[in-house]
Scaffold this motif. Structure first.
Motif, short mmCIF file in Angstrom:
data_model
loop_
_atom_site.label_atom_id
_atom_site.label_comp_id
_atom_site.label_asym_id
_atom_site.label_seq_id
_atom_site.Cartn_x
_atom_site.Cartn_y
_atom_site.Cartn_z
N ASP A 64 -7.26 5.39 -9.79
CA ASP A 64 -6.40 4.84 -9.20
C ASP A 64 -5.16 5.34 -10.54
O ASP A 64 -4.95 4.55 -11.29
N ASP A 65 -4.13 5.58 -9.90
CA ASP A 65 -2.96 5.85 -10.75
C ASP A 65 -2.60 4.59 -11.04
O ASP A 65 -1.85 4.08 -12.38
N TYR A 66 -1.83 3.63 -10.81
CA TYR A 66 -1.25 2.00 -11.26
C TYR A 66 -2.23 1.59 -12.20
O TYR A 66 -1.61 1.89 -13.35
N GLU A 67 -3.99 1.63 -12.45
CA GLU A 67 -4.30 1.42 -13.10
C GLU A 67 -4.37 2.18 -14.47
O GLU A 67 -3.69 1.43 -15.44
N PRO B 172 3.24 -2.77 -6.34
CA PRO B 172 3.14 -1.33 -6.30
C PRO B 172 3.84 -0.73 -4.73
O PRO B 172 4.19 -1.16 -4.31
N PHE B 173 4.14 0.86 -5.68
CA PHE B 173 4.94 1.34 -4.03
C PHE B 173 4.66 1.88 -3.22
O PHE B 173 5.20 1.69 -2.40
N ILE B 174 3.20 2.06 -3.40
CA ILE B 174 2.28 1.81 -2.09
C ILE B 174 1.00 1.08 -2.33
O ILE B 174 0.56 0.82 -3.62
N ARG C 29 -3.24 6.68 -5.24
CA ARG C 29 -3.08 7.92 -5.31
C ARG C 29 -2.10 9.50 -5.63
O ARG C 29 -1.17 9.69 -4.92
N MET C 30 -0.73 9.23 -6.32
CA MET C 30 0.56 9.31 -6.46
C MET C 30 0.37 11.13 -6.52
O MET C 30 1.30 11.48 -6.22
#
Ligand code: PG9
Length: 629
Positions: free
Chosen positions: A232-235, A439-441, A446-447
């Motif tokens: 998770d790119d957010y994480e 988050p943006f999505i 998964r940017m």
């Protein structure tokens, strides 16, 4: 028997140590290919040679040439598939050139892949930022000069096309065009890296660029991918900290272009002097140009309109400068344009455009004896109504109609009435916590996965409308369609308990509860125009200034262009939030000199208020036009 073994060999054998790569170049027999490929190193005025792949249809005579200048590997751009057929071998978007007998040329820009010289990311034109003798205008000039003198099968006329970075190199060629450059189609071109294209949007940094910078500048070829080890790119981005901490983890901070970005967080002369709309608007318009962009262009949604607007002023005969906006993602014009995410269109809008609009435009200027094309000044796919529209100008209106954010999560066109007695009716608030950014999505993010990234701007915004750190305002059901054609302006009166803040504003089309033709769109919240603004730039994009805690300030910024009809029975929604992560780096909400270097302790929760009180009427000003215009 022994005598057989000793018998002399019937014919001469190849010596075991004969070199397996011969000194004379390998010549394959004719495999019936319908093209000939010439690979040449074209000399520039400073002696640097640029690697150029020229695909010539067999039997071509007096053929026009289409040139793209790329940082993405000319050899690969010229060979989507290994095939003896030019149509299968070249890119999908090259279909029309092949069908019409064009010569197709791809060239590596200086410093990348097969080309010599130094690579400078989006190399500025000669001038205050470039003290060398060369830039993309001179390189395009020298290349075109060589092509018309050395490609015997050509008619001496050249067109340029390309998307994104390749669109940027088209615009650069227009700064000082060679006389043989007869027509240009910059697509999804990067024009202003700070205002609203690749690197920043209104001062908020786009973190995904760190991976792009590594891929483009770690080596002359293709650089390393970032291996975070976290799905998770957010994480991952949250754990990493500031954008400079993120960069450091992978050594990306050592790369020169990263340093340039980190040294120029504001809209200073570094960015202003290379904004191509400014540059082109100050030079004569010499080449017929069609600016192309996708309505939901997730990378360069600002620049193509800005470049069109700046050059439109120079088009005194109204015949040279055109704008085309399709219902596409970034560069979507070159792929299938039947749908984007869940949103479907009337057919393959991209192929239709290439065949019916772009090719006749190129033919008119490049092919001997071709008829004049019927190219409208502006061609726009009006979303919602789902129709191509031929327009005389863009935007269709400058008259703005404020849509007010009101108490009770409501949205309407009536100016709020007299002073509300209690403060809760005057403002809405939320806690913006940099430890839990919006988050943006939807997560997992998964940017770097193209399938996720490309359609992200049409993501259903329902995942965010109920978050406590997102303010959501919604209109009544529309009793008649409402058309907007231009850029909505945000006019937000807001305060923060911190000393810096980001403001994300989203204009959304809420579908009816049920959609008979496509049930999964029931209640869908489709982003029509959404953007972010970094609060420190509210009084000047080049002048970051701390916000006084709890002081109501006005934040005014334009959202991306839209040409959309909110249909009868739909509702209009506005969402306001203060992070859009991890696409945009987090604002620490404590004023620091340079957010790239914010320390963990700078990231603090703050209470944000959006006002809808007399004299502080927060609104989204909409470019409303009577339907059917
Ligand atoms: N949007 C990409 C880009 C252009 C210019 C600079 C940096 C990135 C691209 O798709 O080429």
């Amino acid at each position: 028997s022994l005598s057989l073994l000793a018998a002399p060999l019937a014919c001469a054998q190849t010596a075991p140590m004969a070199p397996d790569i011969a000194a004379t170049p390998f010549q394959a027999p004719d495999n019936g290919a319908d093209y000939v490929k010439r690979i040449v190193m074209i000399p520039m005025r400073d002696g640097v040679k640029l690697h150029t792949v020229i695909t010539i249809p067999k039997g071509a005579a007096r053929a026009p040439m289409i040139l793209s200048r790329t940082p993405y590997n000319a050899a690969k751009r010229s060979e989507r598939n290994v095939s003896p057929h030019m149509a299968s071998m070249l890119a999908e978007g090259d279909d029309g050139y092949v069908a019409n007998g064009y010569i197709r040329v791809y060239q590596d820009v200086r410093g990348k892949y097969g080309s010599e010289g130094d690579y400078v990311m989006t190399r500025p034109l000669r001038g205050p930022l470039n003290d060398t003798a060369v830039d993309h205008a001179t390189d395009a000039w020298d290349t075109i000069d060589w092509l018309v003198k050395n490609i015997a099968q050509s008619n001496g006329k050249v067109g340029m096309v390309g998307s994104s970075y390749e669109g940027f190199t088209v615009l650069m060629a227009l700064a000082d065009p060679h006389p043989a450059l007869k027509a240009a189609v910059p697509m999804s071109a990067m024009v202003d890296g700070w205002r609203g294209d690749d690197w920043f949007h209104n001062g908020a940094f786009r973190v995904n660029n760190l991976s792009y910078i590594a891929g483009q500048t770690a080596t002359r070829g293709s650089g390393p991918n970032i291996a975070t080890g976290v799905y998770d790119d957010y994480e991952f981005a949250l754990r990493a900290g500031s954008a400079s901490d993120y960069a450091k983890r992978f050594g990306i901070d050592q790369l020169t272009f990263t340093k340039k970005i980190f040294e120029h967080p504001a809209y200073d002369s570094f960015w202003q002097n290379q904004a191509l709309d400014r540059v082109l608007g100050a030079r004569p318009l010499k080449v017929p140009t069609m600016h192309v962009v996708g309505r939901w262009d997730q990378e360069d949604i600002y620049g193509p309109y800005a470049a069109y607007a700046a050059t439109e002023k120079l088009d005194t005969t109204n015949t040279m400068n055109h704008l085309v906006v399709g219902p596409w993602r970034h560069s979507g014009v070159n792929y299938d344009g039947s749908s984007l995410g869940a949103i479907r269109f009337t057919g393959d809008t991209a192929a239709e455009f290439r065949r019916d609009v772009m090719l006749p435009f190129f033919n008119q200027y490049l092919k001997d004896g071709a008829p004049k094309a019927d190219t409208p000044p502006v061609l726009s796919y009006r979303t919602g109504a789902n129709k191509w529209q031929r327009l005389d100008k863009w935007p269709l209106t400058d008259v703005m109609q404020p849509l007010y954010l009101k108490a009770g999560a409501r949205l309407d066109f009536d100016k709020p009435a007299a002073a509300a007695a209690n403060t809760s009716a005057q403002a809405d608030d939320y806690v913006s916590d940099p430890a839990k950014p919006v988050p943006f999505i939807p997560r997992p993010v998964r940017m770097f996965d193209g399938a996720v990234w490309k359609p992200w701007l049409v993501t259903d915004q329902r995942s965010f409308s109920d978050r406590p750190d997102v303010l959501t305002y919604v209109s009544d059901k529309l009793e008649a369609p409402l058309q907007i054609s231009g850029q909505a302006m945000v006019n937000l009166f807001a305060s923060t308990t911190g000393s810096d803040a980001d403001w994300v504003v989203k204009l959304i089309d809420v579908y009816p509860d049920e959609v008979a033709s496509q049930p999964e769109l029931g209640g869908y919240q489709l982003g029509i125009a959404m953007d972010i603004f970094r609060g420190r730039y509210r009084t000047g994009l080049d002048k970051p200034a701390a916000i006084t805690p709890n002081k109501v300030e006005r934040y005014r910024f334009a959202l991306p262009n839209a040409d959309h009809v909110f249909l009868k029975g739909h509702r209009i929604m506005v969402q306001v939030q203060s992070s859009w992560f991890p696409l945009y780096d987090r604002n620490p909400q404590t004023f620091v000199p340079n957010i790239f270097f914010a320390k963990p302790g700078d990231y603090r929760k703050a209470t944000h208020k959006v006002f809808h009180a007399p004299g502080m009427e927060s609104a989204l000003e909409l470019p409303v036009v009577p339907a059917g215009k």
